[in-house]
Design a protein around this motif. Sequence first.
Motif, PDB file in Angstrom:
ATOM      1  N   GLY A   1       9.500  16.963 -32.079  1.00 14.34           N
ATOM      2  CA  GLY A   1       8.617  16.900 -33.236  1.00 14.34           C
ATOM      3  C   GLY A   1       7.294  16.291 -32.849  1.00 14.34           C
ATOM      4  N   TYR A   2       6.583  15.781 -33.840  1.00 16.52           N
ATOM      5  CA  TYR A   2       5.315  15.114 -33.556  1.00 16.52           C
ATOM      6  C   TYR A   2       5.000  14.125 -34.661  1.00 16.52           C
ATOM      7  CZ  TYR A   2       2.879  18.392 -36.718  1.00 16.52           C
ATOM      8  OH  TYR A   2       2.467  19.124 -37.793  1.00 16.52           O
TER       9      TYR A   2
ATOM     10  N   CYS B   1       3.406  15.078 -38.146  1.00 13.03           N
ATOM     11  CA  CYS B   1       4.176  16.045 -38.937  1.00 13.03           C
ATOM     12  C   CYS B   1       4.245  15.509 -40.378  1.00 13.03           C
ATOM     13  CB  CYS B   1       5.577  16.178 -38.345  1.00 13.03           C
ATOM     14  SG  CYS B   1       6.651  17.355 -39.178  1.00 13.03           S
TER      15      CYS B   1
ATOM     16  N   CYS C   1       9.742  16.117 -39.852  1.00 15.49           N
ATOM     17  CA  CYS C   1      10.011  15.153 -38.775  1.00 15.49           C
ATOM     18  C   CYS C   1      10.392  13.771 -39.323  1.00 15.49           C
ATOM     19  CB  CYS C   1       8.832  15.037 -37.814  1.00 15.49           C
ATOM     20  SG  CYS C   1       8.536  16.529 -36.834  1.00 15.49           S
TER      21      CYS C   1
ATOM     22  N   TYR D   1       7.318  26.211 -30.625  1.00 14.24           N
ATOM     23  CA  TYR D   1       6.249  25.447 -31.268  1.00 14.24           C
ATOM     24  C   TYR D   1       4.904  26.067 -30.939  1.00 14.24           C
ATOM     25  CZ  TYR D   1       5.081  23.050 -26.838  1.00 14.24           C
ATOM     26  OH  TYR D   1       4.706  22.757 -25.563  1.00 14.24           O
TER      27      TYR D   1
ATOM     28  N   VAL E   1      -2.027  21.307 -37.111  1.00  7.56           N
ATOM     29  CA  VAL E   1      -0.623  20.955 -37.274  1.00  7.56           C
ATOM     30  C   VAL E   1       0.134  21.723 -36.204  1.00  7.56           C
ATOM     31  CG1 VAL E   1      -0.740  20.440 -39.745  1.00  7.56           C
ATOM     32  CG2 VAL E   1      -0.210  22.770 -38.994  1.00  7.56           C
TER      33      VAL E   1
ATOM     34  N   ASP F   1       3.480  24.027 -35.863  1.00  3.52           N
ATOM     35  CA  ASP F   1       4.675  24.679 -36.380  1.00  3.52           C
ATOM     36  C   ASP F   1       5.729  24.562 -35.291  1.00  3.52           C
ATOM     37  OD1 ASP F   1       3.577  25.438 -38.783  1.00  3.52           O
ATOM     38  OD2 ASP F   1       3.147  27.489 -38.169  1.00  3.52           O
ATOM     39  N   HIS F   2       6.948  24.179 -35.672  1.00  3.68           N
ATOM     40  CA  HIS F   2       7.966  23.999 -34.635  1.00  3.68           C
ATOM     41  C   HIS F   2       9.373  24.142 -35.201  1.00  3.68           C
ATOM     42  CE1 HIS F   2       9.135  19.818 -35.856  1.00  3.68           C
ATOM     43  NE2 HIS F   2       7.907  19.805 -36.334  1.00  3.68           N
TER      44      HIS F   2
ATOM     45  N   ALA G   1      12.809  22.721 -35.877  1.00  6.82           N
ATOM     46  CA  ALA G   1      13.166  21.333 -36.182  1.00  6.82           C
ATOM     47  C   ALA G   1      14.680  21.148 -36.121  1.00  6.82           C
ATOM     48  CB  ALA G   1      12.622  20.941 -37.555  1.00  6.82           C
TER      49      ALA G   1
END
Length: 170
Positions: free
Chosen positions: A40-41, A44, A48, A118, A129, A131-132, A134
């Motif tokens: 994640g980051y 987020c 996340c 991602y 942002v 997108d990933h 999760a």
Amino acid sequence: MNELMSGKGQVGGPFTLFDQTGKKRSLAEFKGKVVLIYFGYMFCPDICPIDLSNLAGLLKRLGKDSAQVQTIFITLDPARDTPELMGKYVQHFDKRILGLRGTEQQTKQVATQYKTFYEKVSLNGNQYVIDHTAFIYILNRAGKYLAFFPPGTSPERMEVMVREALAHDE
């Protein structure tokens, strides 16, 4: 996705990244523990923080058994998620969560090994942002991929599978 769902094919593998103190950390050092990995980051806006809160809740539910589990947060945004910021971020959820980061290339390599998608999506100006995927990946004590938890999985649900994994040597 088929490889993740079926457990067939190569998912995961060894990696070495840096923790929030700058120390090199590798998956191999957690052999003997059940490992939970989340990509994640810090910036987020929604999923996340929810998933990291759920992982913290899982560790609390496990009680003393949490010593047999290593939870790892791998940033997908090493440009913004500096070691110092990431250390404070993961500690906010639970001091037992380890934050890891690498270069853009290392991040891409590890994410690809774990079938994590991602991409950076530009917003206004130089804002973005990511997108990933999760998922929370669960690895057995030997570091082999077992399964994944989808976004928003409750600590109670995760506890069932983690206790199952803890009951097995591999």
